[in-house]
Design a protein around this motif. Structure first.
Motif, PDB file in Angstrom:
ATOM      1  N   CYS A   1       5.319   4.562  -0.784  1.00 49.12           N
ATOM      2  CA  CYS A   1       4.131   4.374   0.049  1.00 49.12           C
ATOM      3  C   CYS A   1       2.878   4.625  -0.780  1.00 49.12           C
ATOM      4  CB  CYS A   1       4.149   5.320   1.241  1.00 49.12           C
ATOM      5  SG  CYS A   1       5.400   4.868   2.458  1.00 49.12           S
ATOM      6  N   ASN A   2       2.950   5.597  -1.659  1.00 48.85           N
ATOM      7  CA  ASN A   2       1.790   5.886  -2.500  1.00 48.85           C
ATOM      8  C   ASN A   2       1.385   4.686  -3.358  1.00 48.85           C
ATOM      9  OD1 ASN A   2       0.553   8.494  -2.252  1.00 48.85           O
ATOM     10  ND2 ASN A   2       2.542   9.367  -2.753  1.00 48.85           N
ATOM     11  N   VAL A   3       2.384   3.887  -3.762  1.00 49.95           N
ATOM     12  CA  VAL A   3       2.079   2.721  -4.592  1.00 49.95           C
ATOM     13  C   VAL A   3       1.048   1.830  -3.906  1.00 49.95           C
ATOM     14  CG1 VAL A   3       3.057   0.587  -5.525  1.00 49.95           C
ATOM     15  CG2 VAL A   3       4.284   2.747  -5.805  1.00 49.95           C
ATOM     16  N   LYS A   4       1.214   1.667  -2.597  1.00 46.65           N
ATOM     17  CA  LYS A   4       0.261   0.856  -1.845  1.00 46.65           C
ATOM     18  C   LYS A   4      -1.144   1.449  -1.939  1.00 46.65           C
ATOM     19  CE  LYS A   4      -1.539   0.449   2.541  1.00 46.65           C
ATOM     20  NZ  LYS A   4      -1.590   0.144   3.964  1.00 46.65           N
ATOM     21  N   HIS A   5      -1.227   2.759  -1.756  1.00 42.80           N
ATOM     22  CA  HIS A   5      -2.552   3.389  -1.743  1.00 42.80           C
ATOM     23  C   HIS A   5      -3.179   3.417  -3.139  1.00 42.80           C
ATOM     24  CE1 HIS A   5      -2.069   4.328   2.451  1.00 42.80           C
ATOM     25  NE2 HIS A   5      -0.837   4.709   2.168  1.00 42.80           N
ATOM     26  N   ILE A   6      -2.341   3.511  -4.149  1.00 45.03           N
ATOM     27  CA  ILE A   6      -2.846   3.485  -5.522  1.00 45.03           C
ATOM     28  C   ILE A   6      -3.514   2.144  -5.791  1.00 45.03           C
ATOM     29  CG2 ILE A   6      -2.125   3.359  -7.942  1.00 45.03           C
ATOM     30  CD1 ILE A   6       0.144   5.397  -7.121  1.00 45.03           C
ATOM     31  N   LEU A   7      -2.835   1.091  -5.368  1.00 44.38           N
ATOM     32  CA  LEU A   7      -3.378  -0.234  -5.629  1.00 44.38           C
ATOM     33  C   LEU A   7      -4.612  -0.497  -4.774  1.00 44.38           C
ATOM     34  CD1 LEU A   7      -2.117  -1.923  -7.718  1.00 44.38           C
ATOM     35  CD2 LEU A   7      -1.359  -3.490  -5.939  1.00 44.38           C
ATOM     36  N   GLU A   8      -4.610   0.050  -3.588  1.00 44.16           N
ATOM     37  CA  GLU A   8      -5.746  -0.152  -2.704  1.00 44.16           C
ATOM     38  C   GLU A   8      -7.002   0.487  -3.289  1.00 44.16           C
ATOM     39  OE1 GLU A   8      -5.130   1.239   1.292  1.00 44.16           O
ATOM     40  OE2 GLU A   8      -6.716  -0.108   2.037  1.00 44.16           O
ATOM     41  N   MET A   9      -6.870   1.727  -3.760  1.00 45.34           N
ATOM     42  CA  MET A   9      -8.074   2.407  -4.258  1.00 45.34           C
ATOM     43  C   MET A   9      -8.234   2.319  -5.764  1.00 45.34           C
ATOM     44  SD  MET A   9      -7.168   6.385  -3.324  1.00 45.34           S
ATOM     45  CE  MET A   9      -6.218   6.286  -1.834  1.00 45.34           C
ATOM     46  N   GLY A  10      -7.216   1.841  -6.471  1.00 47.55           N
ATOM     47  CA  GLY A  10      -7.266   1.813  -7.930  1.00 47.55           C
ATOM     48  C   GLY A  10      -6.708   3.108  -8.508  1.00 47.55           C
ATOM     49  N   GLY A  11      -6.009   2.993  -9.622  1.00 48.48           N
ATOM     50  CA  GLY A  11      -5.352   4.148 -10.226  1.00 48.48           C
ATOM     51  C   GLY A  11      -6.306   5.293 -10.515  1.00 48.48           C
ATOM     52  N   ASP A  12      -7.482   4.968 -11.040  1.00 45.90           N
ATOM     53  CA  ASP A  12      -8.443   6.026 -11.413  1.00 45.90           C
ATOM     54  C   ASP A  12      -8.949   6.773 -10.195  1.00 45.90           C
ATOM     55  OD1 ASP A  12      -8.329   5.646 -14.163  1.00 45.90           O
ATOM     56  OD2 ASP A  12      -9.786   4.003 -14.096  1.00 45.90           O
ATOM     57  N   GLU A  13      -9.250   6.029  -9.131  1.00 43.45           N
ATOM     58  CA  GLU A  13      -9.735   6.668  -7.900  1.00 43.45           C
ATOM     59  C   GLU A  13      -8.651   7.565  -7.334  1.00 43.45           C
ATOM     60  OE1 GLU A  13     -12.644   7.148  -6.011  1.00 43.45           O
ATOM     61  OE2 GLU A  13     -13.265   6.336  -7.965  1.00 43.45           O
ATOM     62  N   PHE A  14      -7.414   7.064  -7.308  1.00 44.96           N
ATOM     63  CA  PHE A  14      -6.293   7.835  -6.774  1.00 44.96           C
ATOM     64  C   PHE A  14      -6.151   9.144  -7.549  1.00 44.96           C
ATOM     65  CE2 PHE A  14      -1.916   9.227  -6.327  1.00 44.96           C
ATOM     66  CZ  PHE A  14      -1.589   8.945  -5.015  1.00 44.96           C
ATOM     67  N   ALA A  15      -6.345   9.044  -8.867  1.00 44.96           N
ATOM     68  CA  ALA A  15      -6.172  10.225  -9.720  1.00 44.96           C
ATOM     69  C   ALA A  15      -7.202  11.305  -9.407  1.00 44.96           C
ATOM     70  CB  ALA A  15      -6.233   9.833 -11.189  1.00 44.96           C
ATOM     71  N   LYS A  16      -8.275  10.922  -8.712  1.00 45.80           N
ATOM     72  CA  LYS A  16      -9.285  11.921  -8.339  1.00 45.80           C
ATOM     73  C   LYS A  16      -8.846  12.741  -7.134  1.00 45.80           C
ATOM     74  CE  LYS A  16     -13.184   9.250 -10.081  1.00 45.80           C
ATOM     75  NZ  LYS A  16     -14.058   8.164  -9.609  1.00 45.80           N
ATOM     76  N   LEU A  17      -7.870  12.229  -6.401  1.00 45.16           N
ATOM     77  CA  LEU A  17      -7.320  13.011  -5.289  1.00 45.16           C
ATOM     78  C   LEU A  17      -6.448  14.110  -5.870  1.00 45.16           C
ATOM     79  CD1 LEU A  17      -5.989  10.165  -2.950  1.00 45.16           C
ATOM     80  CD2 LEU A  17      -7.918  11.659  -2.462  1.00 45.16           C
ATOM     81  N   GLY A  18      -6.571  15.289  -5.321  1.00 42.79           N
ATOM     82  CA  GLY A  18      -5.740  16.381  -5.811  1.00 42.79           C
ATOM     83  C   GLY A  18      -6.299  16.932  -7.109  1.00 42.79           C
ATOM     84  N   LYS A  19      -5.402  17.292  -8.019  1.00 45.01           N
ATOM     85  CA  LYS A  19      -5.816  17.901  -9.273  1.00 45.01           C
ATOM     86  C   LYS A  19      -5.149  17.165 -10.431  1.00 45.01           C
ATOM     87  CE  LYS A  19      -4.455  22.238  -8.610  1.00 45.01           C
ATOM     88  NZ  LYS A  19      -4.345  23.681  -8.415  1.00 45.01           N
TER      89      LYS A  19
END
Ligand SMILES: Cc1cc2nc3c(=O)[nH]c(=O)nc-3n(C[C@H](O)[C@H](O)[C@H](O)COP(=O)(O)O)c2cc1C
Ligand code: SF4
Ligand code: FES
Lengths: 450, 192
Positions: free
Chosen positions: A222-240
């Protein structure tokens, strides 16, 4: 059951799951923007999707926490053999109940994630391996796949392209070891789920039918979908850093409000989870111990201090409440975040009984291939059960420890560790209770957990 | 084949079996799914069924037998008409599942692991059913009931015995709440 988001939750995967106006039908999913990311994916080159997943830093949500992008890179593409994608929906680690919520309430999110992943790794055939106890879950997924096929979002010529990927729901039959990825593959081949030895059987190289295979957990896909939606770099800003994205934590046991809660990785500590999110302990009770990542992870004692150095060099000195809820926090405290199943135990728990309960699980679930695991898990069950029936002996703690130590590291699959870590940690942290049992030999056993 | 005419499977099941096999790149992979279909209808997998399934998949009977004897949910003898599964694993146990099982055993008149003499009820202790936040978890057939403990368990067992679990609406299964998605307050078996 339906749960309201608590204010501090950051629901991405479970964004819609408990919305009373949301259903698991495709119309509802499409109305909420569903499958738009799949369209985006099909406008990209498959390898670029892999790059985004790598950049996102997303780690597997099934238990081992291995970076998904890296796993995809290990795929043997040179062999020319067909590539398979398998979603691990076995959800059998005690204390874990997150994948259930996704599949029952938002199945199309998983299907969209899987079709993106299949396109990215160029798999032409994919499977969802779902535990058989999820009777309705399997039917929901099958219906959802049919709906998606009708709209060309899965199956042949997806979105009018030349890419085809079939998706089949495969039901297990009640064996925990089918969650282990190579056991799962054997099971999917129609055999007993005896795990395979690594090396050489790394699924990415020699998986299903000896072909390159990616096995990922439901939440990971499921995360794969959200990664592509927001872009890998943006996703990497979530969390630490090294702990990116959100995680769905499953809290069970002795708290007022057990349940599943999605937070950014590291957004809260174990103490905040127990007291703020889960409403604290039951009236009049105090915290005794926490198993932080499913029953296979090592137990933490409530009055312990956890000290050491983090990867970035900073020193830490935590009480149990201070442990950050991400991948690295529980690991730094000598345990692991595993599958995200947090089991809370209060002062009413007899640790020997809890141990006996856990040992009964592993004795029941060992596949039996490796002698140390098959025999050891049975002996650990036998010893702890005897201890709880008024026949504890002084040497039992050492005996248990010696059995556990002879399993760890001597088996084909990580079940061996999963079975020995609980015993090793229970004895390390609660030896006094194991020894007391022998002294109070004739005391009446409470026998609530075994 | 000799075994073919001995098997008593309905047309629907036979159709489903023929549909599921070609879904897999290799026939043998369909074994579990075919076994499920046969067991759903006949309640268990006899030696005769083993041979029939093996034949269907171009395997030897032992290739099916070894699955039946390994997987906990596959059966050589059927469970009762109403099969009750109680979760035994730690999170549910911490919430009282051992007590729940005892209550169900007493009320339904059958021990865990057994089928009542008249074949009506059977009870089985299961390992974690992946719903630990709402334990103790009890499954009746294919439905999952949550927080079945103490007084609740007594009431639950009585309804089950009187065959009124469905009509009473006092307990809504996890599966039922999905379809209609009622507001939280409708759930009477939820602890406050
Ligand atoms: C004994 C054992 C049981 C496991 N059970 C599960 C499970 O139920 N679900 C799951 O996703 N992973 C389970 N795993 C982990 C899988 O082997 C595998 O690492 C995982 O599915 C990979 O997906 P991920 O990288 O997305 O986490 C288990 C591992 C072991 C050793
Ligand atoms: S460690 Fe245990 S479960 Fe894993 S292969 Fe060996 S016997 Fe089977
Ligand atoms: S322990 Fe009972 S559902 Fe997980």
């Amino acid at each position: 059951m339906i749960k309201k988001s608590t204010p501090k939750e950051r629901r991405i995967i479970l964004k819609h799951a408990d919305d009373p106006n949301y259903s698991n039908k495709i119309d509802c999913y499409l109305k909420n923007g569903g499958y738009s990311v799949l369209k985006k994916a099909f406008a990209m080159k498959p390898e670029d999707i892999g790059e985004e997943v790598l950049k996102s830093g997303v780690r597997g949500r099934g238990g081992a926490g291995f970076p998904a992008g890296m796993k995809w890179k290990f795929l043997d593409r040179k062999s020319g053999k067909p590539i398979y994608l398998i979603c691990n929906a076995d959800e059998s680690e005690p204390g874990t109940f997150k994948d259930r919520q996704i599949m029952y309430k938002d199945p199309h999110q998983l299907i969209e994630g899987m079709m993106i992943a299949a396109y990215a790794i160029q798999a032409k055939q994919s499977f969802i391996y779902i535990r058989a106890e999820f009777f309705e879950g399997a039917r929901i997924l099958e219906r959802a796949i049919e709906e998606a096929k009708e709209k060309n979002l899965c199956g042949d010529n997806i979105l009018g392209s030349s890419f085809c990927c079939d998706l089949v729901v495969h039901r297990g039959a009640g064996a925990y070891i089918c969650g282990e990825e190579t056991g799962l593959i054997e099971s999917l081949e129609g055999k007993r789920p005896n795990p395979r030895i690594k090396p050489p059987y790394f699924p990415a190289v020699l998986g299903l039918y000896q072909c390159p295979t990616i096995v990922n957990n439901v939440e990971t896909l499921c995360n794969v979908k959200h990664i592509l939606e927001m872009g890998g770099d943006e996703f990497a800003k979530l969390g630490k850093p090294n702990n990116t994205g959100t995680r769905i934590w499953c809290v069970s046991g002795h708290v007022k409000k057990p349940g599943y809660y999605e937070f950014e990785c590291g957004a809260l500590t174990l103490g905040e989870m127990i007291y703020d999110v889960c409403g604290g302990l039951l009236p009049g009770r105090s915290l005794k111990a926490v198993i932080p990542g499913g029953s296979s992870s090592k137990i933490l004692r409530a009055d312990e201090r956890f000290t050491g150095k983090l990867k970035d060099g900073t020193e830490f000195d935590w009480g149990i409440d201070d442990i950050p809820l991400d991948f690295d926090g529980p690991a730094s405290a000598g345990s692991m975040s595993g599958s995200g199943g947090i089991i809370i135990m209060d002062d009413t728990v007899d640790m020997v009984e809890a141990m006996a309960n856990i040992n009964a699980f592993y004795a029941h679930e060992s596949c039996g291939q490796c002698t140390p695991c098959r025999e050891g898990s049975l002996w650990m069950r036998k010893i702890t059960k005897r201890m709880c029936s008024g026949h504890a002996r002084e040497e039992d703690a050492d005996l248990l420890l010696s059995v556990a130590n002879q399993i760890e590291g001597r088996t084909i699959c990580a079940f061996g560790e999963a079975a020995s870590w609980p015993t090793q940690s229970f004895i390390a942290k609660f030896r006094d209770e194991f020894e007391l049992k022998a002294k109070n030999d004739h005391s009446k056993p409470t026998l609530q957990l075994i | 084949m000799i075994v073919e005419h001995l098997m008593e499977l309905s047309k629907e099941t036979l159709i489903k079996i023929d549909e599921v096999i070609p879904k897999y790149p290799e026939k043998r992979s369909a074994a579990l799914m075919v076994i499920h279909l046969v067991q759903d209808e006949l309640g268990s997998i006899s030696d005769e069924s083993c041979s029939w399934i093996a034949d269907k998949l171009s395997l030897q009977p032992i290739n099916i037998k070894e699955l039946i004897t390994f997987y906990p949910m596959l059966r050589e003898t059927p469970w009762g008409k109403t099969h009750v599964r109680v979760c035994r694993t730690l999170p549910c146990a911490l919430r009282g599942s051992y007590g729940t099982c005892k209550i169900l055993e007493d009320k339904l008149g059958v021990k865990e692991g057994y089928v009542r003499d008249d074949g009506e009820y059977s009870i089985e202790f299961m390992e974690c059913l992946a719903d630990c936040g709402e334990g103790p978890v009890v499954m009746v057939g294919e439905h999952t009931y949550e927080n079945i403990e103490g007084k609740n368990a007594e009431k639950f067992a009585k309804l089950l015995l009187d065959k009124e679990l469905n009509s009473s609406k006092e307990f809504n299964s996890y599966e039922e709440t999905l379809v209609v998605a009622p507001p939280v307050s409708k759930r009477t078996n939820k602890k406050s």
